[in-house]
Each structure stands twice: as structure tokens, then as C-alpha cells.
Write a protein that holds these residues in place. Sequence first.
Motif, mmCIF file in Angstrom:
data_model
loop_
_atom_site.group_PDB
_atom_site.id
_atom_site.type_symbol
_atom_site.label_atom_id
_atom_site.label_comp_id
_atom_site.label_asym_id
_atom_site.label_seq_id
_atom_site.Cartn_x
_atom_site.Cartn_y
_atom_site.Cartn_z
ATOM 1 N N LEU A 20 3.074 2.419 0.276
ATOM 2 C CA LEU A 20 3.013 0.981 0.470
ATOM 3 C C LEU A 20 2.871 0.598 1.939
ATOM 4 O O LEU A 20 1.929 -0.072 2.329
ATOM 5 C CB LEU A 20 4.263 0.304 -0.116
ATOM 6 C CG LEU A 20 4.430 0.354 -1.630
ATOM 7 C CD1 LEU A 20 5.726 -0.324 -2.051
ATOM 8 C CD2 LEU A 20 3.241 -0.309 -2.324
ATOM 9 N N GLU A 21 3.825 1.036 2.783
ATOM 10 C CA GLU A 21 3.798 0.603 4.171
ATOM 11 C C GLU A 21 4.766 1.401 5.031
ATOM 12 O O GLU A 21 5.634 2.113 4.528
ATOM 13 C CB GLU A 21 4.169 -0.880 4.278
ATOM 14 C CG GLU A 21 5.585 -1.182 3.823
ATOM 15 C CD GLU A 21 5.955 -2.644 3.990
ATOM 16 O OE1 GLU A 21 5.232 -3.359 4.695
ATOM 17 O OE2 GLU A 21 6.984 -3.064 3.421
ATOM 18 N N TYR A 62 -3.726 10.930 4.013
ATOM 19 C CA TYR A 62 -2.590 11.316 3.164
ATOM 20 C C TYR A 62 -2.223 10.182 2.216
ATOM 21 O O TYR A 62 -2.108 10.360 0.992
ATOM 22 C CB TYR A 62 -1.372 11.687 4.019
ATOM 23 C CG TYR A 62 -0.066 11.492 3.287
ATOM 24 C CD1 TYR A 62 0.374 12.402 2.342
ATOM 25 C CD2 TYR A 62 0.712 10.346 3.505
ATOM 26 C CE1 TYR A 62 1.544 12.193 1.629
ATOM 27 C CE2 TYR A 62 1.882 10.134 2.808
ATOM 28 C CZ TYR A 62 2.302 11.060 1.876
ATOM 29 O OH TYR A 62 3.458 10.843 1.176
ATOM 30 N N SER A 63 -2.032 8.992 2.799
ATOM 31 C CA SER A 63 -1.614 7.842 1.990
ATOM 32 C C SER A 63 -2.673 7.475 0.964
ATOM 33 O O SER A 63 -2.358 7.153 -0.190
ATOM 34 C CB SER A 63 -1.310 6.651 2.903
ATOM 35 O OG SER A 63 -0.265 6.959 3.807
ATOM 36 N N GLU A 73 -7.575 0.640 4.618
ATOM 37 C CA GLU A 73 -6.608 -0.455 4.697
ATOM 38 C C GLU A 73 -5.227 0.013 5.114
ATOM 39 O O GLU A 73 -4.354 -0.806 5.418
ATOM 40 C CB GLU A 73 -6.518 -1.175 3.340
ATOM 41 C CG GLU A 73 -7.787 -1.906 2.938
ATOM 42 C CD GLU A 73 -8.180 -2.975 3.943
ATOM 43 O OE1 GLU A 73 -7.274 -3.656 4.470
ATOM 44 O OE2 GLU A 73 -9.395 -3.129 4.204
ATOM 45 N N ILE A 74 -5.010 1.329 5.146
ATOM 46 C CA ILE A 74 -3.713 1.869 5.561
ATOM 47 C C ILE A 74 -3.493 1.563 7.040
ATOM 48 O O ILE A 74 -4.391 1.712 7.868
ATOM 49 C CB ILE A 74 -3.649 3.388 5.312
ATOM 50 C CG1 ILE A 74 -3.900 3.716 3.835
ATOM 51 C CG2 ILE A 74 -2.320 3.953 5.767
ATOM 52 C CD1 ILE A 74 -2.903 3.160 2.874
ATOM 53 N N GLU A 75 -2.299 1.135 7.378
ATOM 54 C CA GLU A 75 -1.976 0.745 8.755
ATOM 55 C C GLU A 75 -2.328 1.833 9.770
ATOM 56 O O GLU A 75 -2.803 1.552 10.861
ATOM 57 C CB GLU A 75 -0.479 0.412 8.839
ATOM 58 C CG GLU A 75 0.006 0.002 10.205
ATOM 59 C CD GLU A 75 1.485 -0.334 10.218
ATOM 60 O OE1 GLU A 75 2.033 -0.521 11.327
ATOM 61 O OE2 GLU A 75 2.101 -0.396 9.136
ATOM 62 N N ASP A 76 -2.109 3.093 9.399
ATOM 63 C CA ASP A 76 -2.372 4.207 10.322
ATOM 64 C C ASP A 76 -3.827 4.238 10.784
ATOM 65 O O ASP A 76 -4.112 4.602 11.925
ATOM 66 C CB ASP A 76 -2.049 5.549 9.646
ATOM 67 C CG ASP A 76 -0.630 5.624 9.129
ATOM 68 O OD1 ASP A 76 0.280 5.204 9.857
ATOM 69 O OD2 ASP A 76 -0.432 6.090 7.997
ATOM 70 N N MET A 77 -4.753 3.868 9.888
ATOM 71 C CA MET A 77 -6.168 3.987 10.216
ATOM 72 C C MET A 77 -6.565 3.061 11.358
ATOM 73 O O MET A 77 -7.514 3.364 12.112
ATOM 74 C CB MET A 77 -7.019 3.705 8.978
ATOM 75 C CG MET A 77 -8.487 4.085 9.150
ATOM 76 S SD MET A 77 -8.732 5.876 9.398
ATOM 77 C CE MET A 77 -8.751 6.431 7.681
#
Length: 367
Positions: free
Chosen positions: A138-139, A257-258, A333-337
Motif C-alpha cells: 500500500l504505502e 518489488y511492490s 505509481e509506487i512512491e519509490d519509483m
Amino acid sequence: MKIVSGHGNYIRGEGLIGQIGDYVGSFGEKACLLGGKTSLSLVSAPIMKDLSQHGIEVLPPIWYGGECSESNIHNLKNQVEEFQPDVLLVAGGGKAIDTVKALGYLLDLPVIAIPTIASTCAAATCISILYDDKGEYLEISRNSKNPDLILVDTQVILEAPVRYLVSGIGDTLAKWFESKASNQKAEPNAFNCGAVTLARFVYELLLKEGKRAAESIRNGVVSRELEDVIDAIIVVSGSISNYGGDDCRTAAAHAVYSGLTIFPEVHEVYHGEIVAFGILTQLAMEGRPDEEILDVISYYKQVDLPKTLGEMGIDASLISEEKWQTLGSVTVEIEDMANMPFEVTPQMVIDGIRRADQLGRTKERVL
């Protein structure tokens, strides 16, 4: 104003589980012990016995719920707040530790982390990775308590399956690749540049000592290499995150990963194993030459990290085009990206994963 988070004292040694009361007493007279089912089955008896001998009141051990999810965090809150503990103890891996760090933040209580496997740096960071109850990412949550004390019993780590240590190596290798990528977007300073330098050192240490550390566990012997790798995975890696902060914490490897958690097959694959494949994908997305990626793959073969989708249980031939597009869209859309130094599109993710998988299935170069 510059604020840098840091973990509490880190203590590693053989037999610490049986001496835990010496450390818990300074936090108060009432404690809660939480953690994973396997971890609690292994360490709760000696912990409870020693706490009792030190006159520390403690509830029966509590399972954390299986996922670091909002529902599990609040369920634990309901179970422990009436007891009014002075300190929370958590034994287990990354998800268990992250859950209790979030609980510690919610209850404003100190947390003592007792990693029973050397697989992540969760015990030494101030963030928690939240999932839904089914295990989908999720986050990243900042509502998380940085552990006030980290206790690592080397004998407990030694007796855990070697796969956990190897997974930790995969997760920690990513510090170098991700920090040097994400730091390109930051204004250089002593902390983020120092974090990248430390990440490079840890990467080189793992290349040099990782295989021997894994062999130490297989042979049941505590070696200098094993101690170095344990320290690198659990605390030095966490310090890189704490020093670098958002400037150099995570990037494409963790985003991949996410994203891959949309496949139920990978829910049985360990965090660091999937991150390791994410590293290969990130290198492919960066346009690195095949030779450079194959060098990393050769190291994976030495320590038994997954280098293909198939080795994580995903049959690439069965992925529909619609599923590929979903994977790409979710991952970007993952924050890490957002920490990558260039804009990443869903197609870049898809192409990167396919190229990494293809290279993983080729004959590896010899280091």
C-alpha cells in the motif's frame, strides 16, 4: 532545519535472548512481547522466563497478525492498551517489526526490536511498509517508531534457514543501486553523500563476504563474515536509510518489488529475493550494458538469489498483455519509483522486467 532519525543502541552477541531482562528493566516494569508465530515459538519461552526473573510483568506472547496492515495494527492496540505496558518487544522479521513500530508510534511507547532473522533493516529504520490484509503493498508510512534498542542473538540467526540471510543480502545490495540513483535528484550534502558512500562500502562487503556468511549458516558456525553480514543487513543498511532519508532510501528496485506483489505467487517469496530481481530490472531500465547486469547475476548464482521470474514462481509465458500493462501501471505509481532520476513509464517497467528475466535465463558470466 535538518532532522536526521537514528536507531537506538544496537547489541549483538550469542545468548542475548536469555539475558533480555537486563536490558528491558531500564524501560519499565510492564512489557508486551509480540512477533511472528515461528519467532515466538522459538524465543518466547526464554524471553518470558528471564523477564519474570527480573520482576517484569508481561502479557502472554501476541502474534502480530501476519501482515503489517492498518487492521492488524489497530487490533494489537486493542489487545495491549488496557494493560498499559511501559515497553513493546517484537521478535521476528521485517513485517512483524514494522507492525510493532507502527503500534509503538500509535501508543507513544518505546520499542525493543529482536530480529530473529537477518533479512531486512526494519529494526533500524523509522518507517513501516504497509500492506493490505492480503499482502499487497500500500504505502510507506512515517507513523512509525524508530526502535529504542536492537538486540540480535547471533545464535538465533545462525539457527534460522540460510534463505533468510540470502534474502537479506538481496535487500541490502539494493541500497547501493537505489541510493546512487535517487541521490541524483537531491542537493548534495554531508548526509546523503555519506549515505551513498556507505552504501557502496556495504555492497562491496557483501560481494566479498556474502557467500562465506551463507556457508557459515549452512555449517552451523559463527564466523567473522557472518557477523559482518548480519551487522550490514540489520543496522548499517538501516543507517544508510536514516542518514540519506528520502534522498537515497529506495528507488526502482523496491518499486518493482511492490508491483510484483500483484501476483499471488510471489507472496511466498521473501522480500529481499524479489528486491534482488528488482535490482536487475532497475539496471535494465537505466540502460546498463548486458555485461554489467550479468556480473550481478553471476553473484546471485553464488548466493542463490532469484534472477528470473520463473525462480519466483511466475510463469512469464502465462502473463497476459493486460496483466503486463497492469504491472507496469501499478509499479510506476509506487512512491519509490518517483526517486528515479528520470521519468519512468509503464512500458519502461515492462521492458525492464522482460530484459532482466531474459538475461537471468542466459549463461552467467564468471566474476
